[in-house]
Design a protein around this motif. Structure first.
Motif, short mmCIF file in Angstrom:
data_model
loop_
_atom_site.label_atom_id
_atom_site.label_comp_id
_atom_site.label_asym_id
_atom_site.label_seq_id
_atom_site.Cartn_x
_atom_site.Cartn_y
_atom_site.Cartn_z
N LYS A 54 0.84 -1.21 0.00
CA LYS A 54 0.00 0.00 0.00
C LYS A 54 0.88 1.26 0.00
N ASP A 55 1.92 1.25 0.82
CA ASP A 55 2.83 2.40 0.87
C ASP A 55 3.56 2.59 -0.46
N ILE A 56 3.98 1.49 -1.04
CA ILE A 56 4.68 1.56 -2.33
C ILE A 56 3.76 2.17 -3.39
N ILE A 57 2.54 1.67 -3.45
CA ILE A 57 1.59 2.17 -4.44
C ILE A 57 1.27 3.63 -4.18
N MET A 58 1.04 3.98 -2.91
CA MET A 58 0.72 5.37 -2.59
C MET A 58 1.83 6.32 -2.99
N ILE A 59 3.06 5.97 -2.71
CA ILE A 59 4.17 6.88 -2.97
C ILE A 59 4.59 6.86 -4.43
N VAL A 60 4.88 5.68 -4.96
CA VAL A 60 5.41 5.59 -6.32
C VAL A 60 4.33 5.93 -7.35
N ALA A 61 3.19 5.23 -7.27
CA ALA A 61 2.11 5.52 -8.23
C ALA A 61 1.55 6.92 -7.99
N GLY A 62 1.49 7.32 -6.73
CA GLY A 62 1.01 8.67 -6.42
C GLY A 62 1.84 9.75 -7.08
N ASN A 63 3.14 9.55 -7.13
CA ASN A 63 4.02 10.52 -7.78
C ASN A 63 3.77 10.61 -9.28
N VAL A 64 3.17 9.59 -9.86
CA VAL A 64 2.80 9.63 -11.28
C VAL A 64 1.38 10.18 -11.42
N VAL A 65 0.43 9.53 -10.76
CA VAL A 65 -0.99 9.83 -10.95
C VAL A 65 -1.34 11.27 -10.56
N MET A 66 -0.77 11.75 -9.47
CA MET A 66 -1.11 13.11 -9.01
C MET A 66 -0.71 14.20 -10.00
N PHE A 67 0.17 13.87 -10.93
CA PHE A 67 0.63 14.89 -11.88
C PHE A 67 0.02 14.76 -13.27
N ILE A 68 -0.85 13.76 -13.45
CA ILE A 68 -1.53 13.60 -14.74
C ILE A 68 -2.29 14.87 -15.15
N PRO A 69 -2.98 15.55 -14.24
CA PRO A 69 -3.72 16.75 -14.66
C PRO A 69 -2.86 17.83 -15.33
N PHE A 70 -1.58 17.86 -15.03
CA PHE A 70 -0.73 18.88 -15.64
C PHE A 70 -0.45 18.59 -17.12
N GLY A 71 -0.77 17.40 -17.57
CA GLY A 71 -0.66 17.07 -18.99
C GLY A 71 -1.71 17.78 -19.83
N PHE A 72 -2.70 18.38 -19.17
CA PHE A 72 -3.78 19.09 -19.84
C PHE A 72 -3.53 20.60 -19.90
N LEU A 73 -2.36 21.06 -19.48
CA LEU A 73 -2.08 22.50 -19.43
C LEU A 73 -2.19 23.20 -20.78
N GLY A 74 -2.12 22.44 -21.86
CA GLY A 74 -2.31 23.03 -23.19
C GLY A 74 -3.68 23.66 -23.36
N TRP A 75 -4.65 23.25 -22.54
CA TRP A 75 -5.98 23.85 -22.59
C TRP A 75 -5.97 25.27 -22.07
N ILE A 76 -4.98 25.61 -21.26
CA ILE A 76 -4.86 26.97 -20.71
C ILE A 76 -3.75 27.74 -21.42
N PHE A 77 -2.63 27.08 -21.65
CA PHE A 77 -1.47 27.69 -22.28
C PHE A 77 -1.23 27.01 -23.63
N PRO A 78 -1.66 27.64 -24.72
CA PRO A 78 -1.59 26.98 -26.04
C PRO A 78 -0.22 26.43 -26.41
N ARG A 79 0.85 27.07 -25.99
CA ARG A 79 2.17 26.54 -26.38
C ARG A 79 2.48 25.22 -25.67
N CYS A 80 1.76 24.92 -24.59
CA CYS A 80 1.95 23.65 -23.88
C CYS A 80 1.19 22.50 -24.53
N LYS A 81 0.50 22.76 -25.62
CA LYS A 81 -0.12 21.66 -26.39
C LYS A 81 0.96 20.80 -27.02
N GLU A 82 2.08 21.42 -27.34
CA GLU A 82 3.22 20.69 -27.90
C GLU A 82 3.96 20.01 -26.75
N LEU A 83 4.19 18.72 -26.87
CA LEU A 83 4.79 17.93 -25.79
C LEU A 83 6.13 18.49 -25.35
#
Length: 140
Positions: A54-83
């Motif tokens: 549980k701790d492994i999943i919370m920390i390791v996967a959490g460090n990935v999953v919690m940052f997924i929303p920032f992949g959508f920043l192109g919706w606010i900042f058009p230049r961030c649509k480019e990877l």
């Protein structure tokens, strides 16, 4: 519709993440400034020394999953649509946050965190592209 919701929620979400990174989960200030710069090794050592999956999943996967929303920043900042632009901006920002954790001693500067967080942003960017292509009317 989804874009409007994202624009409203991303700032409070970012503030919540910053809270977790500096004050949340019972954090206290370290006596020394700590850093780990050898990629992957600190994560492997954490997993080896961890008692609970549980701790492994919370920390390791959490460090990935919690940052997924920032992949959508192109919706606010058009230049961030480019990877490339998105990743450059994100890696710059998360490195500053990690450095602040180091200098304030409210966390550890960890290269693995930067790698895992950036992977989360990449996954978010992929999900964003998928949603825009498959459900364009729902997204906009």
């Amino acid at each position: 519709m989804l874009k409007k919701f994202y624009k409203i929620i991303i700032i409070p979400y970012t503030l919540f993440l910053l809270y977790l990174m500096f004050l949340g989960m019972g954090r206290t200030q370290y006596e020394d400034n700590l850093l780990t710069v050898a990629p992957v090794i600190s994560t492997i050592n954490f997993i080896k020394g961890c008692i609970s999956w549980k701790d492994i999943i919370m920390i390791v996967a959490g460090n990935v999953v919690m940052f997924i929303p920032f992949g959508f920043l192109g919706w606010i900042f058009p230049r961030c649509k480019e990877l490339k632009s998105l990743l450059f901006s994100f890696i710059s920002a998360i490195t500053i946050v990690e450095a602040l954790q180091y200098f304030t001693r409210m966390g550890i500067f960890e290269v693995d965190d930067i790698i895992l967080n950036t992977f989360g942003v990449f996954l978010g960017w992929m999900i964003c592209r998928f949603l825009e292509n498959k459900f364009p009317r729902f997204v906009f």
